[in-house]
Motif scaffolding. Structure first.
Motif, PDB file in Angstrom:
ATOM      1  N   CYS A 110       3.010 -33.004   0.143  1.00  0.00           N
ATOM      2  CA  CYS A 110       2.636 -32.787   1.538  1.00  0.00           C
ATOM      3  C   CYS A 110       3.761 -33.391   2.346  1.00  0.00           C
ATOM      4  CB  CYS A 110       1.312 -33.453   1.894  1.00  0.00           C
ATOM      5  SG  CYS A 110       0.977 -33.313   3.671  1.00  0.00           S
ATOM      6  N   CYS A 113       2.255 -35.434   5.615  1.00  0.00           N
ATOM      7  CA  CYS A 113       1.503 -36.691   5.470  1.00  0.00           C
ATOM      8  C   CYS A 113       1.115 -36.865   4.002  1.00  0.00           C
ATOM      9  CB  CYS A 113       0.300 -36.716   6.392  1.00  0.00           C
ATOM     10  SG  CYS A 113      -0.681 -35.206   6.429  1.00  0.00           S
ATOM     11  N   SER A 114      -0.131 -36.638   3.660  1.00  0.00           N
ATOM     12  CA  SER A 114      -0.528 -36.885   2.272  1.00  0.00           C
ATOM     13  C   SER A 114      -1.691 -35.987   1.867  1.00  0.00           C
ATOM     14  CB  SER A 114      -0.908 -38.353   2.091  1.00  0.00           C
ATOM     15  OG  SER A 114      -1.940 -38.693   2.999  1.00  0.00           O
ATOM     16  N   CYS A 115      -1.730 -34.740   2.352  1.00  0.00           N
ATOM     17  CA  CYS A 115      -2.815 -33.831   1.991  1.00  0.00           C
ATOM     18  C   CYS A 115      -2.832 -33.650   0.471  1.00  0.00           C
ATOM     19  CB  CYS A 115      -2.632 -32.494   2.691  1.00  0.00           C
ATOM     20  SG  CYS A 115      -2.708 -32.664   4.485  1.00  0.00           S
TER      21      CYS A 115
HETATM   22 FE    FE Z   1      -0.882 -34.119   4.662  1.00  0.00          FE
END
Ligand code: FE
Length: 211
Positions: A110, A113-115
């Motif tokens: 991602c 961000c951190s999906c």
């Molecule tokens: Fe994300």
């Protein structure tokens, strides 16, 4: 060498880390103000500690390896096929499953961000959230994979899938050699989180052993 002062260590109560203390303080305040229900918090903590995680994803992978019809459903609609196991909910919507083959290797990232697909992989590892992994994986996937210990032959096509809030990805790793006689549960035990992110392969159970 012996462990020094083990009795002493057992008598100690470690001081919680600063983030742990801050979380506790926040929780106490929110409960005190009536803004959160402590029972609801316990359910949430139990969910992320015990109920979601890569063992869920591993079961999905093993099923896909032994059941071609399930595999097809998984590739057609990851969200629906995972829901057959009861794996659904937060951060699991719009899940696309990408299959690793002898000619294609997929890796998920991602960049923003951190999906990450929580119901089947749990919470993302720290390195997945790092700026270095997020930025470099799209620019130089082979280099990043190599640093993580996965050397891919030049003729393998590498596909990078950039997750976001509307669409998340999950890698269906290749079934390793030497697993023809294994049960579905035995297969699931071989599948690692990193293989489902695409930064590793599932190792053959005979690898490193007697061939
Ligand atoms: Fe994300």
């Amino acid at each position: 060498m012996s462990q020094p002062s083990s009795d002493h260590a057992q008598d100690h109560t470690d001081v919680p880390s600063d983030p742990a203390l801050r979380v506790k303080a926040l929780e106490s305040l929110l409960v005190e103000k009536g803004l959160v229900d402590p029972d609801a918090l316990d359910v949430l903590v139990d969910t992320y500690e015990n109920r979601v995680g890569p063992r869920n994803g591993a079961q999905v992978v093993a099923r896909a390896w032994v059941d071609p019809a399930y595999k097809q459903r998984l590739l057609d609609d990851g969200t629906e096929a995972m829901a057959e196991f009861g794996y659904s909910g937060g951060q699991g919507e719009k899940l696309t499953v990408v299959e690793n083959t002898s000619s294609v290797h997929n890796v998920i990232v991602c960049t923003l961000c951190s999906c990450y697909p929580w119901p089947v992989l749990g919470l993302p590892p720290t390195w997945y959230k790092s700026a270095a992994f997020r930025s470099r994986t799209v620019i130089d996937p082979r280099g990043v994979l190599s640093e993580l210990g996965l050397e891919l032959p030049k003729d393998i096509e590498v596909r990078v899938w950039d997750s976001n809030a509307a669409s998340r990805y999950f890698v269906l790793p290749e079934r390793p050699d030497g697993t023809d006689s294994m049960s579905e549960a035995g297969l699931a035990a071989l599948v690692t989180r990193d293989a489902m992110i695409g930064v590793a392969k599932v190792a053959s159970p005979t690898a490193g052993g007697v061939s």
